[in-house]
Design an enzyme around this catalytic site. Sequence first.
Site, PDB file in Angstrom:
ATOM      1  N   SER A 106       0.829  -1.195   0.000  1.00 61.05           N
ATOM      2  CA  SER A 106       0.000   0.000   0.000  1.00 61.05           C
ATOM      3  C   SER A 106       0.871   1.255   0.000  1.00 61.05           C
ATOM      4  O   SER A 106       1.717   1.399  -0.858  1.00 61.05           O
ATOM      5  CB  SER A 106      -0.943  -0.059   1.199  1.00 61.05           C
ATOM      6  OG  SER A 106      -1.939   0.881   1.068  1.00 61.05           O
ATOM      7  N   ASP A 127      -3.496   6.660  -4.485  1.00 62.89           N
ATOM      8  CA  ASP A 127      -2.314   6.120  -3.824  1.00 62.89           C
ATOM      9  C   ASP A 127      -1.795   4.954  -4.670  1.00 62.89           C
ATOM     10  O   ASP A 127      -2.346   4.653  -5.741  1.00 62.89           O
ATOM     11  CB  ASP A 127      -2.592   5.735  -2.361  1.00 62.89           C
ATOM     12  CG  ASP A 127      -3.471   4.507  -2.222  1.00 62.89           C
ATOM     13  OD1 ASP A 127      -4.201   4.181  -3.176  1.00 62.89           O
ATOM     14  OD2 ASP A 127      -3.440   3.879  -1.152  1.00 62.89           O
ATOM     15  N   ASP A 141      -1.659   1.689  -4.592  1.00 66.85           N
ATOM     16  CA  ASP A 141      -2.465   0.529  -4.987  1.00 66.85           C
ATOM     17  C   ASP A 141      -3.883   0.937  -5.411  1.00 66.85           C
ATOM     18  O   ASP A 141      -4.724   0.093  -5.680  1.00 66.85           O
ATOM     19  CB  ASP A 141      -2.484  -0.567  -3.906  1.00 66.85           C
ATOM     20  CG  ASP A 141      -2.908  -0.041  -2.547  1.00 66.85           C
ATOM     21  OD1 ASP A 141      -3.296   1.140  -2.469  1.00 66.85           O
ATOM     22  OD2 ASP A 141      -2.863  -0.799  -1.568  1.00 66.85           O
TER      23      ASP A 141
HETATM   24 MG    MG Z   1      -3.839   1.944  -0.583  1.00 67.96          MG
END
Ligand code: MG
Length: 455
Positions: free
Chosen positions: A100, A242, A244
């Site tokens: 992430s 962001d 991902d």
């Molecule tokens: Mg994320």
Amino acid sequence: MKRRLPLKVSVSGVRGIVGESLTPQIAARFASAFGTYLGPGTFLIGQDTRPSGTMLKKAVLSGLLATGCQPVEVGVLPIPTILFLTREKQARGAVVVTASHNPPEWNGLKFIGPEGIYLRHSQVEEFLDIFHQGEFTLAPAERIKSPLQEKNAGELHLERILSKIKVKSIRRCRFRVVVDCANGAGAVLIPRLLQELGCETLLLNTDIGGEFAHQSEPVPENLGELCRRVKEFRADLGLAQDVDADRLALVDEKGRPLGEDLTLSLAVAHVLRKKRGPVAVNLSASMAIDDLAARYRVPVIRTKIGEINVVEAMLENGAVIGGEGNGGVIWPEVHPCRDSLAASGLILEMLAESRQPLSSLAAEFKRYYLIKEKLECPAEVAFRAVVELRRRYRAERLSTLDGLKISREDSWVHIRPSNTEPIIRLMAESRSAARSRRLIEKFKKEIKDTIKKFR
Ligand code: MG
């Protein structure tokens, strides 16, 4: 001596520093445990754009193949797309190699169950038991398969989003949009989505070849370039994903970052106007959500932080919209997961239908000021500090569902040790920026003093 950070194992998956706590051996063991837990079947395997992604993915493939599973590699795709595909394709599960928003030296694994959502708490426990006991169901040689590959699997996800929003109204507006993909997985799909919506698009940071373009959390201090380009391009809005691509932050037509919490407020406002029903958000989502729910006389369910907690509450209560204040919008019409692509569709539809600039739509929510900070602190000390603060503030309206939230008349403070990093997250919201700042500073000092006592 350099302190080694341990592998973080939580309900949101496994994260560690590559070459230290996260190795191919560990990744393969997790994959074998996962294959053992869900049993042989088709598993989608995805990854984000980190340089260590391929190394770890190969380990995951080996671990799954060993248990007789059929992995299907879908390549670099947004994580919401992989969640969506798991359910649509009726896969047994999916593993995504991603950390992430953590810095590039980190990587991790996320585990998706057959419902196309992250593993529920009870499932995580069973799965981790298998991992820790190391008793994997290994297949004999004749039942070991080879990985398959699937290209352009993301199209299905785009089709679903487009079927749920008013494409014609959006197309008529010919929006000018600047997108910052942070060199993350969003770059694979969002250009196509905006093209389908008739937008004139300027794309930033779409190189999925490896390096992150900037600090990857879509918070205002990381969005300088996007803000500048929105003004230069005379865009109607800027979108920031962001790495991902589950979170979305917005920049208005004047080049001002709106703060990620506003993405959720706008999405909730837009959906409730069309369809009334319960809203589920986490504890640190803005009070603006409560105002909206009161206006439409619908209940708000508050949950612990973490996507699966919100998702479970949404499914249980039949919520029509929900998510997290970090820009993670969950719109179950598409699927019950945080999804920056579905969120982009909703925001563009809202702009098209309201015929107002984004700055005016956002102005309605400007009454609240949310400030977020983090303090470095080892997890163990962080938890003890929170317990101490709970005791000190026990006379106030508290929620101990997740860390400590102190709610007052028109402000709140939320103090929470992170599950994935050695930090304490600190958030405060009130009706004035100065007051939120004062709240943050007061509690920051108090936490620091408390931490010192425990060191
Ligand atoms: Mg994320």
